[in-house]
Enzyme design. Structure first.
Site, PDB file in Angstrom:
ATOM      1  N   LYS A 121       0.944  -1.538  -0.230  1.00  9.72           N
ATOM      2  CA  LYS A 121      -0.069   0.071   0.175  1.00  9.72           C
ATOM      3  C   LYS A 121       0.681   1.233  -0.130  1.00  9.72           C
ATOM      4  CE  LYS A 121      -4.753  -1.460   2.215  1.00  9.72           C
ATOM      5  NZ  LYS A 121      -4.923  -2.402   1.406  1.00  9.72           N
ATOM      6  N   GLU A 205      -3.732   7.256   7.246  1.00  7.45           N
ATOM      7  CA  GLU A 205      -4.774   8.155   6.007  1.00  7.45           C
ATOM      8  C   GLU A 205      -5.592   8.484   6.560  1.00  7.45           C
ATOM      9  OE1 GLU A 205      -6.189   5.026   3.629  1.00  7.45           O
ATOM     10  OE2 GLU A 205      -4.954   4.423   2.165  1.00  7.45           O
ATOM     11  N   HIS A 240     -15.923  -4.431   5.670  1.00  2.00           N
ATOM     12  CA  HIS A 240     -15.200  -3.580   4.652  1.00  2.00           C
ATOM     13  C   HIS A 240     -14.875  -4.943   3.239  1.00  2.00           C
ATOM     14  CE1 HIS A 240     -14.484  -0.341   7.011  1.00  2.00           C
ATOM     15  NE2 HIS A 240     -13.254  -1.219   7.418  1.00  2.00           N
ATOM     16  N   ARG A 297      -5.330  -8.645 -10.172  1.00  3.49           N
ATOM     17  CA  ARG A 297      -5.839  -9.760 -11.322  1.00  3.49           C
ATOM     18  C   ARG A 297      -7.735 -10.236 -11.220  1.00  3.49           C
ATOM     19  NH1 ARG A 297      -9.690 -10.019  -6.489  1.00  3.49           N
ATOM     20  NH2 ARG A 297      -8.401  -8.721  -4.866  1.00  3.49           N
TER      21      ARG A 297
HETATM   22  P1  ADP Z   1      -7.065  -4.445   2.073  1.00  2.74           P
HETATM   23  O1  ADP Z   1      -6.662  -3.917   0.946  1.00  2.74           O
HETATM   24  O2  ADP Z   1      -7.348  -4.844   3.313  1.00  2.74           O
HETATM   25  O3  ADP Z   1      -9.221  -4.746   1.928  1.00  2.74           O
HETATM   26  P2  ADP Z   1      -9.004  -1.785   1.316  1.00  2.74           P
HETATM   27  O4  ADP Z   1      -7.893  -0.296   1.799  1.00  2.74           O
HETATM   28  O5  ADP Z   1      -8.719  -2.244   0.232  1.00  2.74           O
HETATM   29  O6  ADP Z   1      -8.310  -2.452   2.806  1.00  2.74           O
HETATM   30  O7  ADP Z   1      -9.958  -1.447   1.716  1.00  2.74           O
HETATM   31  C1  ADP Z   1     -10.917  -1.763   2.150  1.00  2.74           C
HETATM   32  C2  ADP Z   1     -12.758  -0.759   3.004  1.00  2.74           C
HETATM   33  O8  ADP Z   1     -11.798  -0.283   4.059  1.00  2.74           O
HETATM   34  C3  ADP Z   1     -12.557  -0.465   1.538  1.00  2.74           C
HETATM   35  O9  ADP Z   1     -13.489  -0.813   0.762  1.00  2.74           O
HETATM   36  C4  ADP Z   1     -13.427   0.742   2.637  1.00  2.74           C
HETATM   37  O10 ADP Z   1     -14.550   0.414   2.750  1.00  2.74           O
HETATM   38  C5  ADP Z   1     -12.541   0.726   4.126  1.00  2.74           C
HETATM   39  N1  ADP Z   1     -11.405   1.388   3.813  1.00  2.74           N
HETATM   40  C6  ADP Z   1     -10.024   2.019   3.392  1.00  2.74           C
HETATM   41  N2  ADP Z   1     -10.139   2.896   4.153  1.00  2.74           N
HETATM   42  C7  ADP Z   1     -10.660   3.776   4.166  1.00  2.74           C
HETATM   43  C8  ADP Z   1     -10.360   5.258   4.850  1.00  2.74           C
HETATM   44  N3  ADP Z   1      -9.225   6.076   3.959  1.00  2.74           N
HETATM   45  N4  ADP Z   1     -11.542   6.380   4.494  1.00  2.74           N
HETATM   46  C9  ADP Z   1     -12.485   5.601   4.706  1.00  2.74           C
HETATM   47  N5  ADP Z   1     -12.826   4.129   4.713  1.00  2.74           N
HETATM   48  C10 ADP Z   1     -11.444   3.445   4.265  1.00  2.74           C
END
Ligand code: ADP
Length: 531
Positions: A121, A205, A240, A297
């Site tokens: 990330k 973040e 999530h 992917r």
């Molecule tokens: P992972 O790779 O662990 O699945 P992501 O970065 O794709 O994590 O985030 C997964 C989910 O978490 C997103 O779809 C959203 O619902 C929530 N999320 C992630 N980052 C944020 C953020 N900065 N603010 C609000 N929600 C977030």
């Protein structure tokens, strides 16, 4: 211009519905299909359908589906010139992609270098900032300790998210609302990240309040062309993790689609991407969007894009791996109609999504106009706790969202699963929810509704025999009485299974070099590897 190198045999390094999905594409392209399987999956649908099937170990994924080098060795031994990783397992493992590359076996996915960058990330954020792709405000370096995290959080302004640098699957992620919560959240995120990824580093973040999750499907070829195939709305999530996906998003008009598409193409191009990939964004209520991550992917939810664009993404992946160039038909693709996907999990949605392993005693999948099932199981299958509990995906298409949702309701009422519980009742409930119907979505909506109990219908009367998948009271009778042709088909199928069961599933020596029983039985012959 790279030359076209025809794939003759592809090994699928996966199981369940995605193995079946890839098999279908291989068959359409007249490429010989081989699958790996664990001992727990020896009677599974992919093994039945594939031209060749090879056991690679016991049920535990670490001893079977995750044995990267063994899978590459197997591909070489059986003369496969490509490996399709599906999603999960080894699909985003840069080392595995590299091992394929080194062995001269086409990895049906992006180059390992792109997986590597997007797998972190922190590194992907750095690359996106450099490429001018908007990222969620926050750091581009890990925070070493709670004190510096607190300083960073105050600068960003609470609430913030602590996220694992190596993150994925929602692991190592914590919402922090104030200074007081920070030390404990830091410890929790760090230790979860360490145990999940072997890397405990976390970064900060800004927490985006009530955003939508909107992602862009991209395709890139090996000649440097990358295109956007439009967005998917994946805001309905539980903890999530996506539960329902649709395309297009009602929050995205042509202008925003164009801007998000351009950003996604920039993101993919910045890492020299080819094959199918997904650039995930958070879409704030202000209309601003921020890069979240890129999934390097095929996604679980790829079918909704296929339904509204008419493009077969797996076939595109295979042709790209062969060296084909993306033609003008991939430019300016506009969505046609509306598609919705629901994921059918072997879980009880109204008892904390408790796993529901067991034997599928009866299975009837819906059919009819606008309905697609990407299913990885058969009636009689044992659902174990070894793997992801997703059994099948139900995808519907309509000329517009209301028509798609009406079809979803109709299809869910046709669906019948006996022997285990599934998440189907939840989707029927969602179809009566005013926010879902009006597409007033955000990533926390489903969790809030589940917590408040407002989704659950009073009459969710699940019969004691653990019948799930239908809310239609008329469907709670004995299915055997309802459908005579279905009974005949089920009996014929059972007979066929019994024949296969009596055949050995491993060679005498216990080696992996085994031909699929389906193939040996000559039931699906006719594919010629030479083209
Ligand atoms: P992972 O790779 O662990 O699945 P992501 O970065 O794709 O994590 O985030 C997964 C989910 O978490 C997103 O779809 C959203 O619902 C929530 N999320 C992630 N980052 C944020 C953020 N900065 N603010 C609000 N929600 C977030």
């Amino acid at each position: 211009m790279a030359t076209i190198r025809r794939l003759r045999k592809v090994l699928i390094a996966n199981r369940g519905e995605i193995a079946v999905r890839v098999l279908r594409a291989l068959r359409e392209l007249e490429i010989t299909s081989a699958v790996v399987y664990s001992e727990a999956d020896r009677a599974g649908l992919p093994v039945l359908l594939a031209d060749e099937a090879y056991c690679i170990g016991p049920a535990a994924s670490a001893e079977s589906y995750l044995r990267g080098q063994a899978i590459v060795d197997l591909a070489c031994r059986i003369g496969a010139d490509g490996v399709h990783p599906g999603y999960g397992f080894l699909s985003e493992n840069a080392e595995f992609a590299g091992q394929c590359e080194q062995a001269g076996v086409a990895f049906i996915g992006p180059p390992s270098s792109a997986i590597e960058i997007m797998g972190s990330k922190v590194r992907s954020r750095q690359r996106m900032v450099a490429a001018g792709v908007p990222v969620v405000p926050g750091g581009v370096e890990p925070v070493p300790d709670p004190e510096s995290a607190a300083a960073g959080a105050r600068e960003l302004g609470y609430p913030v998210m602590l996220k694992a640098s190596a993150g994925g699957g929602g692991k190592g992620m914590r919402l922090v609302r104030n200074d007081r919560e920070l030390p404990a959240a830091f410890r929790a995120a760090t230790s979860e990240a360490k145990s999940s990824f072997g890397d405990g580093s976390v970064y900060l973040e800004k927490y985006v309040e009530r955003p939508r999750h909107v992602e862009i499907q991209v395709l890139g070829d090996q000649h440097g062309k990358v295109v956007s195939l439009g967005e998917r709305e994946c805001s309905l999530q539980r903890r999530h993790q996506k539960v329902v996906e649709e395309a297009p998003s009602l929050a995205v008009g042509p202008e925003l689609r164009r801007r998000m598409g351009e950003a996604a193409v920039r993101a993919a191009s910045a890492v020299g991407y080819w094959s199918a990939g997904t650039v995930e964004f958070l879409l704030a209520s202000s209309g601003d969007f921020y890069f979240l991550e890129m999934n390097t992917r095929l996604q679980v939810e790829h079918p909704v894009t296929e339904m509204v664009t008419g493009i077969d993404l797996v076939i595109a992946q295979l042709q790209i791996a062969e060296g084909a160039a993306l033609g003008p038909e991939f430019d300016d693709v506009e969505p046609r109609g509306h598609a919705v996907e629901v994921r059918l999990y072997a879980e009880d949605p109204y008892h904390g999504f408790a796993p529901s392993p067991g034997r599928i005693r009866f299975l009837r999948l819906p059919e009819g106009p606008g309905v697609r099932n990407d299913c990885g199981v058969l009636e009689g299958d044992e659902v174990t706790i070894h793997y992801d509990p997703m059994l099948s995906k139900l995808i519907v298409w309509g000329r517009d969202r209301p028509e798609a949702l009406r079809r979803l309701g109709r299809a869910l009422r046709e669906l019948r699963v006996e022997g285990i519980r599934t998440t189907a009742p939840l989707y029927l409930d969602l179809l009566r929810d005013p926010d879902f119907l009006a597409a007033r979505l955000d990533i926390g909506l489903l969790d809030r509704k589940l917590a408040s109990g407002e989704l659950r219908r009073a009459e969710v009367a699940v019969d004691p025999a653990e019948t799930t998948g239908t809310g239609d009271p008329g469907e709670t009778e004995d299915p055997m009485a309802a459908d005579v042709p279905m009974i005949a088909a089920a009996l014929a199928y059972r007979d066929a299974c019994a024949r296969f069961e009596s055949a050995p599933t491993r060679s005498e020596s216990g080696s992996v070099d085994e031909r699929s029983r389906w193939r040996r039985a000559g039931r699906l012959g006719g594919l010629r590897p030479e083209r």
